[in-house]
Design an enzyme around this catalytic site. Sequence first.
Site, short mmCIF file in Angstrom:
data_model
loop_
_atom_site.label_atom_id
_atom_site.label_comp_id
_atom_site.label_asym_id
_atom_site.label_seq_id
_atom_site.Cartn_x
_atom_site.Cartn_y
_atom_site.Cartn_z
NE ARG A 236 -4.16 -1.66 0.06
CZ ARG A 236 -4.15 -2.82 -0.60
NH1 ARG A 236 -3.07 -3.18 -1.28
NH2 ARG A 236 -5.21 -3.61 -0.57
CD GLU A 264 -3.36 2.64 -5.69
OE1 GLU A 264 -4.32 1.84 -5.91
OE2 GLU A 264 -2.28 2.28 -5.20
CG HIS A 283 -2.94 -1.28 -6.94
ND1 HIS A 283 -3.51 -0.63 -5.87
CD2 HIS A 283 -2.73 -2.56 -6.52
CE1 HIS A 283 -3.64 -1.48 -4.85
NE2 HIS A 283 -3.17 -2.65 -5.23
#
Length: 322
Positions: A236, A264, A283
């Site tokens: 993260r 994000e 991601h």
Amino acid sequence: MRIAILDDYQNVALDFADWNSLDAEITVFTDPFGGRQEAVEALRGFDVVVAMRERTAFPAEVLHALPELRLLVSTGQRNAAIDLDAASAAGIVVSGTGYLPHPTAEATWALILAAARRLPAEERSVRDGGWQVPLTGEVGTALRGKTLGVLGLGRLGAQVSAIGAAFGMELIAWSRNLTAERAAEHGATAVPFDELLTSADVVTIHLVLSERTRGLLGARELGLMKQGALLVNTSRGPIVDEDALLAAVHRGGIRAALDVYDTEPLPVDHPLRSAPNTVLTPHIGYVSDDVYRVFYTDAVADIAAFAAGEPIRVMNEPAGHQ
């Protein structure tokens, strides 16, 4: 029954499970919402929402603004973006799905190898007509004999460690509760936090984001790392202080390979997009056919079980469903 599938960026959710078996009206949202109010307006009237991990947040104000919502399915086994207490108070069942760690372990190594051998720059050079041209005055780094420092030796960290051992790397590890015996089971040596940072050629993060890990690596910690060491984050973003990381890669003290970020999707004008000494991916550590098949097949099963009055994989204790 009206079902919303959220944040299906690649528009593939319907391909990975038998959604027709639900005999429901299904709407797929491929773009992220612009904020909480936009999410509320888009999701009004839906009985079921399938949320992709932590892409869309469900705080209390959003949950209470969706009176028709009865089931919220989160892909994966935890979702810090959902207020479970608020969902319980609103009588909303929150169900999870299975998860597979190996795609993220593989993606971690894709980042390590890409950064170590400077593959993004070399690939661009070939496409632009170059051939082994000087890039930054340095050449790629071999991994055999180097030290891999693993922050978090759980299921994912253990898989990453096993691959490091196969490359002939020395393994060291740290987490707050890691014992020497547990580390040894995975061929690693448990070391203090600061020692890991000063010793490792590659530092890879596999910790859960919490109040204890938020900002774990700040300016002091990044300053302890070896000159030219590589920091890899597929966990993260907020575990690393983003401003401190930007300063470090601009100085050239360390390199970074990142799959996760504070915000994000990463804003178009974010300074990381143009930062030197970085390899960036959007991601996608868990984004694979194996994981999506588990996510969406389980989501369909969650919805069918809820419709039958027997919810499964329930993550909270909603009023009326204890």
